[in-house]
Design a protein around this motif. Structure first.
Motif, PDB file in Angstrom:
ATOM      1  N   PRO A 133      -5.353   3.340  -4.958  1.00 52.83           N
ATOM      2  CA  PRO A 133      -4.456   4.190  -5.743  1.00 52.83           C
ATOM      3  C   PRO A 133      -3.268   4.760  -4.977  1.00 52.83           C
ATOM      4  O   PRO A 133      -2.240   5.064  -5.580  1.00 52.83           O
ATOM      5  CB  PRO A 133      -5.370   5.315  -6.231  1.00 52.83           C
ATOM      6  CG  PRO A 133      -6.469   5.369  -5.217  1.00 52.83           C
ATOM      7  CD  PRO A 133      -6.684   3.944  -4.803  1.00 52.83           C
ATOM      8  N   LYS A 134      -3.394   4.902  -3.667  1.00 58.68           N
ATOM      9  CA  LYS A 134      -2.268   5.474  -2.915  1.00 58.68           C
ATOM     10  C   LYS A 134      -1.093   4.495  -2.862  1.00 58.68           C
ATOM     11  O   LYS A 134       0.054   4.863  -3.137  1.00 58.68           O
ATOM     12  CB  LYS A 134      -2.720   5.878  -1.504  1.00 58.68           C
ATOM     13  CG  LYS A 134      -3.727   7.022  -1.503  1.00 58.68           C
ATOM     14  CD  LYS A 134      -4.141   7.403  -0.081  1.00 58.68           C
ATOM     15  CE  LYS A 134      -5.217   8.479  -0.103  1.00 58.68           C
ATOM     16  NZ  LYS A 134      -5.663   8.847   1.262  1.00 58.68           N
ATOM     17  N   ASP A 135      -1.394   3.247  -2.512  1.00 59.63           N
ATOM     18  CA  ASP A 135      -0.329   2.237  -2.520  1.00 59.63           C
ATOM     19  C   ASP A 135       0.148   1.958  -3.935  1.00 59.63           C
ATOM     20  O   ASP A 135       1.334   1.709  -4.168  1.00 59.63           O
ATOM     21  CB  ASP A 135      -0.823   0.940  -1.874  1.00 59.63           C
ATOM     22  CG  ASP A 135      -0.895   1.029  -0.358  1.00 59.63           C
ATOM     23  OD1 ASP A 135      -0.051   1.735   0.243  1.00 59.63           O
ATOM     24  OD2 ASP A 135      -1.788   0.395   0.236  1.00 59.63           O
ATOM     25  N   ASP A 196      -8.499  -7.332  -0.825  1.00 62.26           N
ATOM     26  CA  ASP A 196      -9.257  -8.547  -0.476  1.00 62.26           C
ATOM     27  C   ASP A 196      -8.338  -9.767  -0.510  1.00 62.26           C
ATOM     28  O   ASP A 196      -8.427 -10.650   0.349  1.00 62.26           O
ATOM     29  CB  ASP A 196     -10.412  -8.773  -1.462  1.00 62.26           C
ATOM     30  CG  ASP A 196     -11.518  -7.737  -1.341  1.00 62.26           C
ATOM     31  OD1 ASP A 196     -11.506  -6.980  -0.345  1.00 62.26           O
ATOM     32  OD2 ASP A 196     -12.374  -7.676  -2.237  1.00 62.26           O
ATOM     33  N   MET A 197      -7.478  -9.819  -1.520  1.00 63.72           N
ATOM     34  CA  MET A 197      -6.544 -10.942  -1.661  1.00 63.72           C
ATOM     35  C   MET A 197      -5.566 -10.972  -0.492  1.00 63.72           C
ATOM     36  O   MET A 197      -5.180 -12.031  -0.006  1.00 63.72           O
ATOM     37  CB  MET A 197      -5.791 -10.837  -2.991  1.00 63.72           C
ATOM     38  CG  MET A 197      -4.922 -12.017  -3.317  1.00 63.72           C
ATOM     39  SD  MET A 197      -5.829 -13.553  -3.702  1.00 63.72           S
ATOM     40  CE  MET A 197      -6.325 -13.248  -5.393  1.00 63.72           C
ATOM     41  N   LYS A 198      -5.202  -9.795  -0.027  1.00 62.78           N
ATOM     42  CA  LYS A 198      -4.271  -9.687   1.114  1.00 62.78           C
ATOM     43  C   LYS A 198      -4.976 -10.114   2.410  1.00 62.78           C
ATOM     44  O   LYS A 198      -4.393 -10.786   3.257  1.00 62.78           O
ATOM     45  CB  LYS A 198      -3.807  -8.223   1.217  1.00 62.78           C
ATOM     46  CG  LYS A 198      -2.481  -8.014   1.882  1.00 62.78           C
ATOM     47  CD  LYS A 198      -1.324  -8.406   0.982  1.00 62.78           C
ATOM     48  CE  LYS A 198      -0.025  -8.223   1.729  1.00 62.78           C
ATOM     49  NZ  LYS A 198       1.064  -9.004   1.136  1.00 62.78           N
ATOM     50  N   GLY A 260       4.796  -5.052  -0.734  1.00 60.69           N
ATOM     51  CA  GLY A 260       3.534  -5.783  -0.887  1.00 60.69           C
ATOM     52  C   GLY A 260       2.556  -5.550   0.244  1.00 60.69           C
ATOM     53  O   GLY A 260       1.779  -6.428   0.596  1.00 60.69           O
ATOM     54  N   GLU A 261       2.577  -4.357   0.795  1.00 61.80           N
ATOM     55  CA  GLU A 261       1.736  -4.061   1.963  1.00 61.80           C
ATOM     56  C   GLU A 261       0.541  -3.195   1.582  1.00 61.80           C
ATOM     57  O   GLU A 261       0.521  -2.561   0.530  1.00 61.80           O
ATOM     58  CB  GLU A 261       2.559  -3.310   3.027  1.00 61.80           C
ATOM     59  CG  GLU A 261       3.663  -4.151   3.650  1.00 61.80           C
ATOM     60  CD  GLU A 261       4.530  -3.337   4.598  1.00 61.80           C
ATOM     61  OE1 GLU A 261       4.314  -2.106   4.716  1.00 61.80           O
ATOM     62  OE2 GLU A 261       5.436  -3.922   5.210  1.00 61.80           O
ATOM     63  N   VAL A 262      -0.435  -3.165   2.476  1.00 55.02           N
ATOM     64  CA  VAL A 262      -1.552  -2.228   2.362  1.00 55.02           C
ATOM     65  C   VAL A 262      -1.305  -1.122   3.384  1.00 55.02           C
ATOM     66  O   VAL A 262      -1.140  -1.394   4.565  1.00 55.02           O
ATOM     67  CB  VAL A 262      -2.906  -2.920   2.639  1.00 55.02           C
ATOM     68  CG1 VAL A 262      -4.052  -1.905   2.595  1.00 55.02           C
ATOM     69  CG2 VAL A 262      -3.138  -4.047   1.641  1.00 55.02           C
ATOM     70  N   GLY A 263      -1.231   0.119   2.906  1.00 55.96           N
ATOM     71  CA  GLY A 263      -1.033   1.252   3.813  1.00 55.96           C
ATOM     72  C   GLY A 263       0.371   1.844   3.817  1.00 55.96           C
ATOM     73  O   GLY A 263       0.653   2.776   4.577  1.00 55.96           O
TER      74      GLY A 263
END
Length: 296
Positions: A133-135, A196-198, A260-263
Motif C-alpha cells: 500500500p505504501k508504493d 513477487d513479480m518484480k 515501477g520500483e519497490v520501496g
C-alpha cells in the motif's frame, strides 16, 4: 449515454454503494452491474496503480506465445476494455467490451462486492494483482496529478489522508485487497503480488501461463520477461498510454510509467506519516493472512 466530460476540467466524482467513482461510472452503474460476462472471459482486476498495465502486457504476451508484433496491434486500453470506465475522447469500456468477439480479456478496478455478478455466475477466470500500500499510494498520487479523468489530489499531505481514509476512487486499498483475498478460494481467482513479480518475473509469468492454460517454454518466458520489463514497456507506445490525448493524461506532469520500483515510498513518507500508516495497517490487516513486502 452522452459523454459530457471533455478534459477541460477535472473529472467529478460520486458514490456507488459507498465507493467513490468518476461520475460517468456512477451515471452508467445499472448497465455496468448488468454487464454480461461470457464463460471464456478472462478478467484482470487490480486496485488502481498496482501493476495493472504490467499484468495486461504479460497476459497478452502469454496469450500470443511471445509474439510481440501481435501485442503491438493496439494500445492497452483498446486491447483490454476497462468495463467501468467512460471517457469522451476514449469511449466506453462497456460498449467496447460488448462489441468485442470472444475470447475477451477485460479489466476492472472494482472491489469484489461491486463486481458484476455475471463474472461469478459464468465461473470466469480472474487474475488479481496486489501491491504493497505504501508504493501503491505514491503511484496513485502521481497518477492523480497527471490524469484529469480523476479528481485533483491536493497536496501530498492531503492525498495521504484521503488514501488512508479510503476517500479515493475505487475506495479503500485495505478493503479492496482483503475482499479479493477472501474470495479467492470460492472462485477461479489467481491472486498475485507485484513484489513477487518484480523479484522473480519468470516464476510468476509461468504461474500465470498455467492459470490461463498456456504452457510456455523457457525461451518464450525469457522473451516475455524482457518485453514486460519496466524500461522496455516505458518506451512502448502501445503500453505507456502516450496515445491517450494530453488533455486527459499529461505526461509532462508525471509520466504514466514513472518508476515501477519497490520501496519508492521512502522518498515520500515522513517519519510521522510512516508510523501512522504502519499503526493503521497493522490494525486493519490483522488476522487476514495477507503479507506484503515494502522493500527488498
Amino acid at each position: 449515454m452522452e459523454l459530457k466530460w471533455d478534459g477541460t476540467e477535472r473529472m467529478t466524482v460520486d458514490y456507488v454503494k459507498g465507493i467513490l467513482q468518476p461520475t460517468p461510472t456512477c451515471d452508467s452503474w445499472d448497465q455496468i452491474w448488468d454487464f454480461q460476462a461470457r464463460p471464456d472471459d478472462l478478467l484482470i482486476c487490480t486496485y488502481p496503480k498496482a501493476g495493472t498495465t504490467w499484468t495486461q502486457e504479460i497476459v497478452d504476451l502469454i496469450q500470443n506465445e511471445g509474439d510481440v508484433d501481435r501485442t503491438h496491434r493496439a494500445p492497452t486500453h483498446v486491447r483490454f476494455p476497462f468495463i467501468e470506465w467512460i471517457i469522451q475522447s476514449i469511449g466506453s469500456g462497456l460498449e467496447h467490451a460488448n462489441a468485442m468477439p470472444s475470447p475477451r480479456t477485460l479489466k476492472t478496478h472494482l472491489p469484489f462486492q461491486l463486481l458484476p455478478p455475471s463474472f461469478l455466475e459464468k465461473n470466469c477466470k480472474i487474475i488479481y494483482m496486489a501491491r504493497n500500500p505504501k508504493d501503491n499510494l505514491v503511484s496513485y498520487y502521481h497518477f492523480h496529478r497527471m490524469n484529469k479523468a480523476l479528481p485533483a489530489p491536493g497536496t501530498w499531505e492531503e492525498y495521504f489522508e484521503s488514501f488512508l481514509t479510503g476517500k479515493v476512487c475505487w475506495g479503500s486499498w485495505h478493503d479492496h485487497v482483503k475482499g479479493w483475498w477472501e474470495a479467492r478460494d470460492q472462485h477461479r481467482i489467481l491472486y498475485l503480488f507485484y513484489e513477487d513479480m518484480k523479484m522473480n518475473p519468470k516464476h510468476e509469468i509461468r504461474k500465470l501461463g498455467e492459470f490461463i492454460g498456456k504452457k510456455l517454454d523457457d525461451s518464450v518466458l525469457d522473451k516475455i520477461v524482457h518485453h514486460t520489463s519496466f524500461d522496455v514497456m516505458k518506451q512502448n507506445p502501445m503500453a505507456n498510454y502516450s496515445t491517450v490525448p494530453a488533455k486527459v493524461m499529461d505526461h509532462s506532469v508525471s509520466p504514466f510509467m514513472r518508476k515501477g520500483e519497490v520501496g519508492d515510498w521512502k522518498n515520500h513518507f515522513t517519519v510521522a506519516q510512516n508510523e501512522r500508516f504502519d499503526e493503521d495497517y497493522q490494525r486493519r490487516m490483522a488476522g487476514t493472512g495477507l503479507t506484503f513486502r515494502f522493500q527488498f
